[in-house]
Design a protein around this motif. Structure first.
Motif, PDB file in Angstrom:
ATOM      1  N   ASN A  34       0.801  -1.173   0.067  1.00  0.00           N
ATOM      2  CA  ASN A  34      -0.030  -0.323   0.205  1.00  0.00           C
ATOM      3  C   ASN A  34       0.837   1.335  -0.031  1.00  0.00           C
ATOM      4  OD1 ASN A  34      -2.348  -1.421   0.137  1.00  0.00           O
ATOM      5  ND2 ASN A  34      -2.560  -1.271   2.219  1.00  0.00           N
ATOM      6  N   ASN A  35       1.949   1.380   0.631  1.00  0.00           N
ATOM      7  CA  ASN A  35       2.694   2.621   0.808  1.00  0.00           C
ATOM      8  C   ASN A  35       3.694   2.501  -0.720  1.00  0.00           C
ATOM      9  OD1 ASN A  35       2.202   3.038   3.571  1.00  0.00           O
ATOM     10  ND2 ASN A  35       4.164   2.088   4.244  1.00  0.00           N
ATOM     11  N   TYR A  36       4.117   1.529  -1.038  1.00  0.00           N
ATOM     12  CA  TYR A  36       4.533   1.764  -2.432  1.00  0.00           C
ATOM     13  C   TYR A  36       3.501   2.208  -3.397  1.00  0.00           C
ATOM     14  CZ  TYR A  36       6.530  -0.055  -6.952  1.00  0.00           C
ATOM     15  OH  TYR A  36       7.068  -0.167  -8.200  1.00  0.00           O
ATOM     16  N   GLN A  37       2.315   2.027  -3.409  1.00  0.00           N
ATOM     17  CA  GLN A  37       1.395   2.285  -4.403  1.00  0.00           C
ATOM     18  C   GLN A  37       0.817   3.703  -4.436  1.00  0.00           C
ATOM     19  OE1 GLN A  37      -1.710  -0.597  -4.160  1.00  0.00           O
ATOM     20  NE2 GLN A  37      -0.744  -1.980  -5.539  1.00  0.00           N
ATOM     21  N   GLN A  38       1.031   4.155  -2.908  1.00  0.00           N
ATOM     22  CA  GLN A  38       0.399   5.572  -2.568  1.00  0.00           C
ATOM     23  C   GLN A  38       1.704   6.301  -3.019  1.00  0.00           C
ATOM     24  OE1 GLN A  38      -0.375   5.622   1.608  1.00  0.00           O
ATOM     25  NE2 GLN A  38      -2.309   4.997   1.396  1.00  0.00           N
ATOM     26  N   THR A  39       3.071   5.933  -2.859  1.00  0.00           N
ATOM     27  CA  THR A  39       4.214   6.713  -3.192  1.00  0.00           C
ATOM     28  C   THR A  39       4.206   6.852  -4.485  1.00  0.00           C
ATOM     29  OG1 THR A  39       5.419   5.831  -1.134  1.00  0.00           O
ATOM     30  CG2 THR A  39       6.721   6.965  -3.066  1.00  0.00           C
ATOM     31  N   LYS A  65       1.784   6.770  -6.899  1.00  0.00           N
ATOM     32  CA  LYS A  65       0.732   7.655  -7.324  1.00  0.00           C
ATOM     33  C   LYS A  65       0.973   9.027  -6.913  1.00  0.00           C
ATOM     34  CE  LYS A  65      -4.494   7.611  -7.116  1.00  0.00           C
ATOM     35  NZ  LYS A  65      -5.590   6.947  -6.519  1.00  0.00           N
ATOM     36  N   ALA A  66       1.400   9.305  -6.019  1.00  0.00           N
ATOM     37  CA  ALA A  66       1.792  10.680  -5.789  1.00  0.00           C
ATOM     38  C   ALA A  66       2.923  11.113  -6.910  1.00  0.00           C
ATOM     39  CB  ALA A  66       2.525  10.944  -4.444  1.00  0.00           C
ATOM     40  N   LEU A  67       3.826  10.380  -7.106  1.00  0.00           N
ATOM     41  CA  LEU A  67       4.744  10.782  -8.262  1.00  0.00           C
ATOM     42  C   LEU A  67       4.318  10.903  -9.307  1.00  0.00           C
ATOM     43  CD1 LEU A  67       7.967   8.673  -6.898  1.00  0.00           C
ATOM     44  CD2 LEU A  67       7.528  11.271  -6.678  1.00  0.00           C
ATOM     45  N   GLU A  68       3.306  10.021  -9.800  1.00  0.00           N
ATOM     46  CA  GLU A  68       2.681   9.907 -11.152  1.00  0.00           C
ATOM     47  C   GLU A  68       1.793  11.217 -11.293  1.00  0.00           C
ATOM     48  OE1 GLU A  68       0.385   6.399 -11.334  1.00  0.00           O
ATOM     49  OE2 GLU A  68       2.197   5.098 -11.714  1.00  0.00           O
ATOM     50  N   GLN A  69       1.339  11.744 -10.203  1.00  0.00           N
ATOM     51  CA  GLN A  69       0.586  12.933 -10.302  1.00  0.00           C
ATOM     52  C   GLN A  69       1.552  13.930 -10.248  1.00  0.00           C
ATOM     53  OE1 GLN A  69      -2.686  13.451 -10.241  1.00  0.00           O
ATOM     54  NE2 GLN A  69      -2.419  15.644 -10.636  1.00  0.00           N
ATOM     55  N   GLN A  70       2.663  14.017  -9.921  1.00  0.00           N
ATOM     56  CA  GLN A  70       3.424  15.211 -10.182  1.00  0.00           C
ATOM     57  C   GLN A  70       3.936  15.296 -11.723  1.00  0.00           C
ATOM     58  OE1 GLN A  70       5.855  14.259  -6.125  1.00  0.00           O
ATOM     59  NE2 GLN A  70       6.931  15.957  -7.402  1.00  0.00           N
ATOM     60  N   ALA A  71       4.312  13.783 -12.189  1.00  0.00           N
ATOM     61  CA  ALA A  71       4.612  13.585 -13.471  1.00  0.00           C
ATOM     62  C   ALA A  71       3.645  14.260 -14.380  1.00  0.00           C
ATOM     63  CB  ALA A  71       5.100  12.354 -13.731  1.00  0.00           C
ATOM     64  N   GLN A 111       8.160   3.707 -15.361  1.00  0.00           N
ATOM     65  CA  GLN A 111       8.636   2.592 -14.387  1.00  0.00           C
ATOM     66  C   GLN A 111       8.965   3.259 -12.913  1.00  0.00           C
ATOM     67  OE1 GLN A 111       9.259  -0.777 -15.043  1.00  0.00           O
ATOM     68  NE2 GLN A 111       9.650  -0.797 -12.802  1.00  0.00           N
ATOM     69  N   GLY A 112       8.469   2.720 -12.074  1.00  0.00           N
ATOM     70  CA  GLY A 112       8.680   3.158 -10.528  1.00  0.00           C
ATOM     71  C   GLY A 112       9.582   2.218  -9.992  1.00  0.00           C
ATOM     72  N   TYR A 113      10.506   3.062  -8.841  1.00  0.00           N
ATOM     73  CA  TYR A 113      11.280   2.359  -8.216  1.00  0.00           C
ATOM     74  C   TYR A 113      11.077   2.978  -6.750  1.00  0.00           C
ATOM     75  CZ  TYR A 113      13.407   1.139 -12.407  1.00  0.00           C
ATOM     76  OH  TYR A 113      13.698   0.538 -13.569  1.00  0.00           O
ATOM     77  N   ILE A 114      11.348   2.271  -5.674  1.00  0.00           N
ATOM     78  CA  ILE A 114      11.516   2.832  -4.343  1.00  0.00           C
ATOM     79  C   ILE A 114      12.909   2.335  -3.769  1.00  0.00           C
ATOM     80  CG2 ILE A 114      10.592   0.874  -2.995  1.00  0.00           C
ATOM     81  CD1 ILE A 114       8.462   3.332  -2.572  1.00  0.00           C
ATOM     82  N   ASN A 115      13.385   3.344  -2.771  1.00  0.00           N
ATOM     83  CA  ASN A 115      14.754   3.491  -2.162  1.00  0.00           C
ATOM     84  C   ASN A 115      14.547   2.943  -0.509  1.00  0.00           C
ATOM     85  OD1 ASN A 115      13.991   5.678  -0.759  1.00  0.00           O
ATOM     86  ND2 ASN A 115      15.195   7.056  -1.994  1.00  0.00           N
ATOM     87  N   ILE A 158      11.065   6.831  -6.888  1.00  0.00           N
ATOM     88  CA  ILE A 158      11.727   7.490  -8.060  1.00  0.00           C
ATOM     89  C   ILE A 158      10.760   6.834  -9.292  1.00  0.00           C
ATOM     90  CG2 ILE A 158      13.877   7.266  -9.314  1.00  0.00           C
ATOM     91  CD1 ILE A 158      15.377   6.371  -6.894  1.00  0.00           C
ATOM     92  N   LEU A 159      10.314   7.817 -10.186  1.00  0.00           N
ATOM     93  CA  LEU A 159       9.431   7.587 -11.261  1.00  0.00           C
ATOM     94  C   LEU A 159      10.329   8.256 -12.549  1.00  0.00           C
ATOM     95  CD1 LEU A 159       6.704   6.463 -12.222  1.00  0.00           C
ATOM     96  CD2 LEU A 159       5.941   8.790 -12.073  1.00  0.00           C
ATOM     97  N   ILE A 160      10.456   7.152 -13.361  1.00  0.00           N
ATOM     98  CA  ILE A 160      11.213   7.341 -14.559  1.00  0.00           C
ATOM     99  C   ILE A 160      10.044   7.208 -15.693  1.00  0.00           C
ATOM    100  CG2 ILE A 160      12.978   6.692 -16.262  1.00  0.00           C
ATOM    101  CD1 ILE A 160      14.030   7.545 -13.584  1.00  0.00           C
ATOM    102  N   THR A 161      10.164   8.396 -16.468  1.00  0.00           N
ATOM    103  CA  THR A 161       8.868   8.465 -17.646  1.00  0.00           C
ATOM    104  C   THR A 161       9.746   8.730 -18.977  1.00  0.00           C
ATOM    105  OG1 THR A 161       8.616  10.506 -16.956  1.00  0.00           O
ATOM    106  CG2 THR A 161       6.935   8.860 -16.227  1.00  0.00           C
ATOM    107  N   PHE A 162       9.035   8.305 -19.931  1.00  0.00           N
ATOM    108  CA  PHE A 162       9.511   8.347 -21.415  1.00  0.00           C
ATOM    109  C   PHE A 162       8.505   8.901 -22.339  1.00  0.00           C
ATOM    110  CE2 PHE A 162      12.149   5.036 -19.453  1.00  0.00           C
ATOM    111  CZ  PHE A 162      13.195   5.237 -19.703  1.00  0.00           C
TER     112      PHE A 162
END
Length: 173
Positions: free
Chosen positions: A38-43, A45-51, A66-70, A76-80
């Motif tokens: 749930n934390n991963y998905q929320q994190t 989702k917030a990054l996707e909104q920023q992107a 593609q999303g990653y978590i540290n 960390i969200l990488i978009t192309f």
């Protein structure tokens, strides 16, 4: 009571305690895994909104992500944007955008401590204008531990993804 009977009772009690511990670990572990998901998905989702907001501002369209978590639970969200040959990197407090043609290279870095543990696991992305450092692991991790392997694997996957996407687009131009 004989020694055999006492040993059987001790063994029975040990088995009951072991079973109770396993049941507790299973239920608590399942809850923790669900919470982490749930934390991963929320994190992300917030990054996707920023992107998405950055995409709307710049009138571009990200068609791959593609999303990653540290280890600090930061995403960390990488978009192309393949049509415009752009890469977007979205972090909690930052957004980076660069063209495929500005991409010079990427490498995974980490420090090895005297005790053999790894720390400062990162990915360095070199562009014509700057070097972007993405932290994956800030704590000390054994190389063969589950999380150590996970952080090394994710950071290497990010390197491979950037190399593949940016270099393949450059070779088609």
């Amino acid at each position: 009571m004989s020694a055999t009977t006492i040993f059987q009772y001790i063994l029975l009690i040990a088995l009951i305690l072991f079973t109770a511990f396993n049941f507790y670990a299973f239920t608590v572990g399942k809850k923790k895994k669900q919470q982490a998901t749930n934390n991963y998905q929320q994190t992300l989702k917030a990054l996707e909104q920023q992107a998405y907001e950055a995409m709307q501002e710049r009138k571009i369209h990200f068609d791959q992500k593609q999303g990653y978590i540290n280890d600090l639970n930061e995403g960390i969200l990488i978009t192309f944007d393949h049509a415009n040959h752009l890469v977007g990197i979205t972090l909690k407090d930052a957004f980076y955008l660069f063209g495929f043609s500005d991409f010079l290279g990427v490498k995974q870095t980490y420090d090895t401590l005297e005790n053999g543990k790894l720390t400062n696991i990162a990915v360095e992305i070199e562009t014509k204008d700057s070097v972007i450092t993405l932290l994956f692991g800030t704590k000390e991790w054994k190389r063969n531990s589950y999380l150590g392997k996970f952080l090394l694997s994710d950071s290497q996957e990010l390197c491979t993804l950037l190399e593949r996407e940016c270099k393949s687009a450059a070779s088609t131009n």
